[in-house]
Write an enzyme that holds these catalytic residues in place. Structure first.
Site, PDB file in Angstrom:
ATOM      1  N   ASN A   1      36.453  25.687  78.366  1.00 54.28           N
ATOM      2  CA  ASN A   1      36.611  24.989  79.644  1.00 54.28           C
ATOM      3  C   ASN A   1      38.067  24.674  79.983  1.00 54.28           C
ATOM      4  O   ASN A   1      38.377  24.391  81.152  1.00 54.28           O
ATOM      5  CB  ASN A   1      35.804  23.684  79.651  1.00 54.28           C
ATOM      6  CG  ASN A   1      34.311  23.883  79.747  1.00 54.28           C
ATOM      7  OD1 ASN A   1      33.531  23.023  79.339  1.00 54.28           O
ATOM      8  ND2 ASN A   1      33.871  25.024  80.277  1.00 54.28           N
TER       9      ASN A   1
ATOM     10  N   SER B   1      33.850  22.303  76.642  1.00 58.29           N
ATOM     11  CA  SER B   1      34.055  23.300  75.589  1.00 58.29           C
ATOM     12  C   SER B   1      35.521  23.696  75.479  1.00 58.29           C
ATOM     13  O   SER B   1      36.331  23.428  76.379  1.00 58.29           O
ATOM     14  CB  SER B   1      33.213  24.550  75.885  1.00 58.29           C
ATOM     15  OG  SER B   1      33.773  25.286  76.958  1.00 58.29           O
TER      16      SER B   1
ATOM     17  N   ASP C   1      24.664  21.404  81.840  1.00 62.35           N
ATOM     18  CA  ASP C   1      25.158  22.514  82.654  1.00 62.35           C
ATOM     19  C   ASP C   1      24.619  22.427  84.076  1.00 62.35           C
ATOM     20  O   ASP C   1      23.494  21.978  84.293  1.00 62.35           O
ATOM     21  CB  ASP C   1      24.712  23.834  82.005  1.00 62.35           C
ATOM     22  CG  ASP C   1      25.403  25.043  82.604  1.00 62.35           C
ATOM     23  OD1 ASP C   1      26.473  24.878  83.222  1.00 62.35           O
ATOM     24  OD2 ASP C   1      24.867  26.160  82.457  1.00 62.35           O
TER      25      ASP C   1
END
Length: 242
Positions: A71, A68, A23
């Site tokens: 996303n 993800s 991240d």
């Protein structure tokens, strides 16, 4: 070969399975006045370095959160840039990836383009006989969706009579999740300053140790990984016992 001197890390007592939520790429780029795609490119380069380092020090399983299910809602140009980086990685992995590493993609791969699905399947097949570190790349992945996928399989088996309802146990679900046959993560690392799990390995993380850092992913280095491992080794893992 990477060399290090970190006496605080017991290299004979490493976590078998590490999970990393990669991240902070966008914030890294923003702080430098660069487009988010530049942050993702830098993050992708760092991913390769960390994978190599984990393999060298003897980590058995590494699971990285690359993209993800949530996303997909990001701006189209950003998603396209991420998919391009993924495609390039899948193409170069044959030469760049350590020859001992086995690659496994976990997630809803049917949401990928047919071309990417083929590249994923080809790389998995190419590395499937390797006996070194297992690299799980969580792609189009969501922990809740993973559990739902397992429950759907169980429901179908109950319906067709191959599984009795009273025979369902925790192992029944564990055997049907994407990481079946692998140990649950001992340590989950999240850089970037965020302190949440973000739908990552929800079933598997029941007894994982968590390590957070303000370092953005493109700046996360082997020394930060070793710091996380050193901190992990100081913890008393009781698994609900005394």
């Amino acid at each position: 070969m990477i060399r290090w001197k970190k006496p605080e890390v017991d290299m004979q007592n490493l976590p078998r399975h590490i999970g990393i939520i990669m991240d902070g790429n966008g914030r890294w780029a923003k702080r430098r006045g660069l487009p988010r795609s530049a942050g993702h490119a830098r993050g992708a380069d760092n991913f390769k370095k960390i994978v190599r380092f984990c393999g060298e020090i003897g980590i058995d399983y590494l699971t990285v959160y690359a993209f993800s299910t949530e996303n997909w809602s990001r701006p189209k140009d950003e998603v396209e840039a991420l998919m391009k980086l993924l495609s390039e990685y899948l193409e170069k992995a044959y030469k760049e990836l350590d020859e001992r590493v086995r690659v496994k993609i976990i997630g809803e791969r049917q949401m990928l383009s047919p071309t990417l699905q083929k590249k994923v399947a080809d790389l998995e097949k190419y590395t499937e006989s390797r006996t070194g570190m297992v690299l799980n790349i969580a792609l189009s992945y969501g922990g809740r969706q993973e559990i739902l996928h397992a429950v759907d399989q169980i429901a179908a088996e109950v319906q067709n009579g191959s599984l009795a309802p009273e025979a369902i146990t925790e192992e029944t679900i564990s055997d049907r999740i994407y990481t079946n046959g692998q140990p649950d993560p001992d340590l989950i690392i999240r850089p970037s300053g965020e302190k949440r799990i973000s739908n990552f390995l929800l079933w598997q993380c029941a007894y994982s140790e968590f390590w957070y850092s303000d370092i953005l992913w493109p700046d996360f280095s082997s020394k930060h990984l070793l710091a996380a491992i050193a901190d992990y080794q100081k913890r008393n893992r009781r698994f609900g016992g005394v």
